[in-house]
Design a protein around this motif. Structure first.
Motif, mmCIF file in Angstrom:
data_model
loop_
_atom_site.group_PDB
_atom_site.id
_atom_site.type_symbol
_atom_site.label_atom_id
_atom_site.label_comp_id
_atom_site.label_asym_id
_atom_site.label_seq_id
_atom_site.Cartn_x
_atom_site.Cartn_y
_atom_site.Cartn_z
ATOM 1 N N GLU A 6 0.840 -1.200 0.000
ATOM 2 C CA GLU A 6 0.000 0.000 0.000
ATOM 3 C C GLU A 6 0.880 1.257 0.000
ATOM 4 O O GLU A 6 2.027 1.219 0.454
ATOM 5 C CB GLU A 6 -0.901 0.023 1.237
ATOM 6 C CG GLU A 6 -1.813 -1.175 1.380
ATOM 7 C CD GLU A 6 -3.003 -1.119 0.443
ATOM 8 O OE1 GLU A 6 -3.225 -0.069 -0.194
ATOM 9 O OE2 GLU A 6 -3.709 -2.138 0.347
ATOM 10 N N GLN A 7 0.332 2.354 -0.488
ATOM 11 C CA GLN A 7 0.993 3.652 -0.377
ATOM 12 C C GLN A 7 0.635 4.215 0.995
ATOM 13 O O GLN A 7 -0.447 4.777 1.187
ATOM 14 C CB GLN A 7 0.523 4.592 -1.493
ATOM 15 C CG GLN A 7 1.150 5.982 -1.460
ATOM 16 C CD GLN A 7 2.629 5.950 -1.770
ATOM 17 O OE1 GLN A 7 3.092 5.137 -2.555
ATOM 18 N NE2 GLN A 7 3.381 6.846 -1.156
ATOM 19 N N VAL B 146 1.094 6.622 4.298
ATOM 20 C CA VAL B 146 1.624 7.914 4.743
ATOM 21 C C VAL B 146 1.226 8.115 6.195
ATOM 22 O O VAL B 146 0.241 7.548 6.674
ATOM 23 C CB VAL B 146 1.106 9.089 3.885
ATOM 24 C CG1 VAL B 146 1.556 8.963 2.452
ATOM 25 C CG2 VAL B 146 -0.411 9.193 3.958
ATOM 26 N N ARG C 150 -6.102 6.726 -2.882
ATOM 27 C CA ARG C 150 -4.721 7.005 -3.286
ATOM 28 C C ARG C 150 -3.700 6.543 -2.259
ATOM 29 O O ARG C 150 -2.588 6.161 -2.603
ATOM 30 C CB ARG C 150 -4.547 8.517 -3.543
ATOM 31 C CG ARG C 150 -5.491 9.087 -4.580
ATOM 32 C CD ARG C 150 -5.197 8.520 -5.959
ATOM 33 N NE ARG C 150 -3.868 8.889 -6.394
ATOM 34 C CZ ARG C 150 -3.563 10.051 -6.988
ATOM 35 N NH1 ARG C 150 -4.504 10.955 -7.193
ATOM 36 N NH2 ARG C 150 -2.324 10.297 -7.374
ATOM 37 N N VAL C 151 -4.068 6.613 -0.965
ATOM 38 C CA VAL C 151 -3.131 6.267 0.100
ATOM 39 C C VAL C 151 -3.883 5.583 1.236
ATOM 40 O O VAL C 151 -5.115 5.642 1.325
ATOM 41 C CB VAL C 151 -2.397 7.510 0.654
ATOM 42 C CG1 VAL C 151 -1.612 8.224 -0.422
ATOM 43 C CG2 VAL C 151 -3.386 8.471 1.326
#
Length: 301
Positions: free
Chosen positions: A191-192, A194, A216-217
């Motif tokens: 996964e992205q 953050v 997206r994240v």
């Protein structure tokens, strides 16, 4: 040798940042010849060369690099002192806080603070992620609530821990991991990801949450974010992620009675929330727990 003057430091720092006398003079709003003479006088007084000048460029010497770093720090402290002095005369208190960065405590803290005889009119300075400490050092705020990790720079600040929060993975409800009761960091491989104390691509949690909703994240954030999530997002506990501590912070050596009153209020509210949590009363976000009781900071009154 006489003492350095703030004006001299500002002149030199501007030249050192621009490495061009013409651009530096324009920034300072003065003519170039007097600026050049001021830097030369500074070099003579210090007995060292600060700059190497050629027809094509200006470069810093080793001594110049030292004075640039020290000069910036001095000018920042002078500017911060000016701001704090003006605000002290106005009997106001500026509280720096990031949206969703108060562990759910801020409303109760403000209510308790207003009852303190040393309280002053409180103004909220909303900021982006990770900006609280810098705003305190710059004199733009008097106290702040901030989540502290091992990467947080608290240079020039004192602080007191209020509570500790677990971290959660914030995902779209349709994500394959969203229905899990708990996750491990390894489950987020691929996964992205953050957050979690690292660099963030946005300034505030609202923007970050929107990136999550768009798929997206995946965000790793303190558990108190739950109260600010919509129905399209899920927060799943991360059982092996490091905890994050919420601190109330203030500049070292502060003598503000209003700031001291805010710190007292924050500590007392955190203690009450900890007691409520221990009794199973839902007065604060799940996962928050008090670790140290009583105010032991160095804020002078």
């Amino acid at each position: 040798m006489g003492e350095l003057e703030t004006r001299e430091l500002r002149y030199f720092v501007t030249v050192a940042e621009e490495l061009h006398f013409g651009r530096a003079a324009e920034r300072l709003g003065i003519a170039q010849p007097p600026l050049s003479r001021a830097v030369q006088r500074l070099e003579r007084r210090l007995g060292v060369s600060l700059l190497v000048r050629t027809s094509r460029r200006v470069e810093l010497t080793a001594a110049g690099e030292v004075l640039l770093a020290e000069g910036r720090a001095v000018l920042e402290r002078v500017t911060a002192a000016e701001r704090r002095t003006r605000r002290a005369g106005q009997r106001g208190l500026v509280v720096v806080v990031k949206p969703s960065g108060d562990g759910g405590l801020l409303p109760d803290v403000l209510a308790a603070y207003e009852e303190d005889p040393d309280a002053a009119l409180a103004e909220m300075l909303m900021c982006g992620m990770g900006e609280q400490a810098g705003l305190l050092r710059a004199g733009r705020g008097d106290v702040a609530l901030l989540h502290v990790t091992e990467r947080t720079d608290r240079t020039g600040l004192d602080s007191h821990e209020l509570l500790v929060e677990r971290q959660v993975a914030v995902l779209p409800v349709g994500h394959p991991l969203a229905a899990r009761a708990a996750l491990r960091l390894a489950d987020l491989a691929g996964e992205q990801v953050v957050g979690g104390g690292g660099e963030l691509p946005v300034r505030d949690s609202g923007q970050l949450v929107q990136l999550v909703a768009l798929g997206r994240v995946v965000a790793v954030l303190p558990e108190s974010i739950r109260s600010r999530l919509g129905q399209d997002l899920a927060a799943v506990p991360l059982c092996d992620a490091p905890t994050v501590a919420l601190h109330v912070a203030w500049p070292e050596g502060s003598t503000s009675r209003a700031a001291a009153a805010f710190v007292r209020a924050a500590v007392n509210v955190a203690d009450r929330h900890a007691v409520a949590n221990a009794r199973g009363e839902a007065l604060s976000p799940g996962g928050a727990e008090r670790q140290h009781g009583g105010f032991t900071g160095t804020l002078r009154q």
